[in-house]
Write an enzyme that holds these catalytic residues in place. Structure first.
Site, PDB file in Angstrom:
ATOM      1  N   ILE A  67       0.837  -1.153   0.112  1.00  0.00           N
ATOM      2  CA  ILE A  67      -0.164   0.030  -0.070  1.00  0.00           C
ATOM      3  C   ILE A  67       0.894   1.292   0.040  1.00  0.00           C
ATOM      4  CG2 ILE A  67      -1.600   1.364   1.300  1.00  0.00           C
ATOM      5  CD1 ILE A  67      -2.672  -1.366   2.204  1.00  0.00           C
ATOM      6  N   ASP A  68       0.675   2.062  -0.967  1.00  0.00           N
ATOM      7  CA  ASP A  68       1.630   3.454  -1.081  1.00  0.00           C
ATOM      8  C   ASP A  68       0.931   4.490  -0.335  1.00  0.00           C
ATOM      9  OD1 ASP A  68      -0.328   4.847  -2.567  1.00  0.00           O
ATOM     10  OD2 ASP A  68       0.255   3.936  -4.431  1.00  0.00           O
ATOM     11  N   SER A  69       1.750   5.340  -0.182  1.00  0.00           N
ATOM     12  CA  SER A  69       1.210   6.814   0.868  1.00  0.00           C
ATOM     13  C   SER A  69      -0.116   7.306   0.406  1.00  0.00           C
ATOM     14  CB  SER A  69       2.517   7.909   0.757  1.00  0.00           C
ATOM     15  OG  SER A  69       2.527   8.152  -0.756  1.00  0.00           O
ATOM     16  N   ARG A 109      -4.531  10.343  -9.128  1.00  0.00           N
ATOM     17  CA  ARG A 109      -5.243   9.829  -8.101  1.00  0.00           C
ATOM     18  C   ARG A 109      -6.212  10.830  -7.318  1.00  0.00           C
ATOM     19  NH1 ARG A 109      -1.166   5.984  -6.244  1.00  0.00           N
ATOM     20  NH2 ARG A 109      -2.384   5.361  -4.411  1.00  0.00           N
TER      21      ARG A 109
END
Lengths: 82, 332
Positions: free
Chosen positions: A39-41, B262
């Site tokens: 899981i990235d930031s 994102r």
């Protein structure tokens, strides 16, 4: 009424699965968000935000770096809602 | 008391009449910038959605980009530069604290003696400008307002910075806003949260530079800014839709500030936009161009055939301050 650790883990696992697509069975207390669940930031911030909404708790941004494992997050949420 | 002050009264509505953009001449792929940040094309694409960013060629200044975009916007509006009576430039990269960029731009494009001033609202600046122009026109204070978001971000980047520099591009986007028979710009929903001033912005003040600090470059607390933008901006966008008397189902296009793919994806989800809505995703090729990014993304949507004149678009800007602004507009 405050949720038990098991209930928080189950709820958190739902969020993690939704955000990352990992298998629910992999979301265990001893798993590291970064090293085990990849899981990235930014995904971590998404998980934190959704957990705040779901469990009606506040997790300050500066606290997030301390949530290394799923168990760290479950403990934080459990005590924050108490 | 010997007299009564008369006030101006304007038309009931305003609209965006024409759009113009100017991108930096150089297309810079991830491969060209990953060395100093020890990163990879794959990581940048995954974390930001960016494949290339546009940057100004040597000799091209922020005001040059602003001029190109402005002349195109004026031409597309069907008016003459001399008819522009107000010029608003939103920028954080004009290299003078004073004079402002707007008077210089007004002079360059032949709009003197238009009223001219800059807005410092970072990535929200374009929407701040549109809100100001709409109010000025409807108040009868101005007839044709040129609103320009123009940035040469590459003047304020640090190639070794892993927080924001690699996202940034150089460009300008401009629109002319004038009177309208029908409503073309909905109410602006805007605000600020100065408690977050430290989350994104320049790393040193000018007085610190005078006292020996290095030339200022931009920095951000990426995850915190992501959380604020991706989640706290959706309610602002929904307020702008409601203030315009519409629902998400009425929106043809969503054109957010191009900060990070994102963020855009999460906002679409949080706002609950139908799948039929065209989404501005110019960040893939242009990078984050701050105040210029929304007009750039709009231009891209036209070019891709995803929108047409008369479509209803929701636009929202958010950034350093923290500041934000959103409004629903009819595309020119």
């Amino acid at each position: 009424m405050a949720l038990s650790e098991q209930e928080v883990l189950a709820g958190l696992a739902e969020i993690v699965v939704e955000e990352t697509g990992v298998d629910a069975a992999d979301v265990q207390l001893d798993k590291s968000f970064t090293d085990d669940l990849d899981i990235d930031s930014l995904s971590m911030m998404t998980i934190v935000t959704l957990a705040e909404e779901k469990f009606d708790v506040r997790i300050p941004d500066e606290e997030v770096k301390n949530l290394v494992t799923v168990g760290d997050a479950v403990s934080y949420i459990t005590s924050a809602q108490a | 008391m010997t007299g009564t002050i008369s006030i101006t009264k304007g038309p009931e509505f305003s609209r965006i009449m024409g759009l113009g953009v100017a991108r930096g001449e150089n297309v810079v792929p991830n491969a060209d910038i990953i060395g100093p940040i020890d990163s990879s094309d794959e990581w940048i694409r995954k974390m930001t959605g960016i494949a290339t960013r546009v940057r100004a060629a040597e000799g091209t200044e922020m005001i040059d980009l602003a001029e190109r975009a402005s002349l195109e916007a004026i031409k597309n509006s069907g008016i003459e530069p001399s008819q522009i009576d107000t010029v608003i430039v939103s920028t954080i990269t004009f290299p003078h604290i004073t004079p402002g960029a707007a008077p210089v731009l007004a002079d360059r494009i032949g709009a003197t003696p238009a009223a001219a001033f800059d807005i410092s609202a970072a990535c929200a600046g374009y929407c701040y400008g549109v809100g100001q122009a709409d109010a000025l026109v409807r108040a009868g204070q101005s007839k044709y307002v040129l609103v320009v978001g123009a940035e040469k971000m590459s003047d304020y980047i640090d190639p070794t910075d892993r927080s924001i520099s690699f996202l940034l591009g150089d460009a300008a986007g401009a629109v002319v806003i004038g009177p309208s028979e029908t409503a073309g710009i909905g109410p602006t929903i805007w605000g600020s949260d100065g408690a977050g001033a430290g989350l994104v912005g320049q790393n040193h003040s000018w007085t610190e530079v005078r006292n020996g600090a290095s030339f200022p470059t931009l920095r951000q607390e990426g995850p915190s800014v992501f959380k604020w933008a991706a989640f706290d901006m959706a309610p602002i966008a929904l307020k702008a839709i409601a203030a315009a008397g519409l629902t998400p189902a009425d929106i043809d296009a969503f054109i957010p500030h191009q900060a990070n793919m994102r963020i855009i994806d999460q906002m679409v989800k949080q706002i609950g936009l139908p799948a039929s809505v065209a989404i501005g995703r110019d960040i893939v090729d242009s990078g984050n161009t701050s105040a210029a990014s929304i007009p750039l993304a709009a231009e891209r949507l036209y070019r891709d055939g995803a929108v047409k004149s008369g479509d209803i678009a929701l636009q929202i800007g958010f950034g350093a301050g923290l500041v934000y602004a959103a409004q629903v507009i009819v595309l020119p």
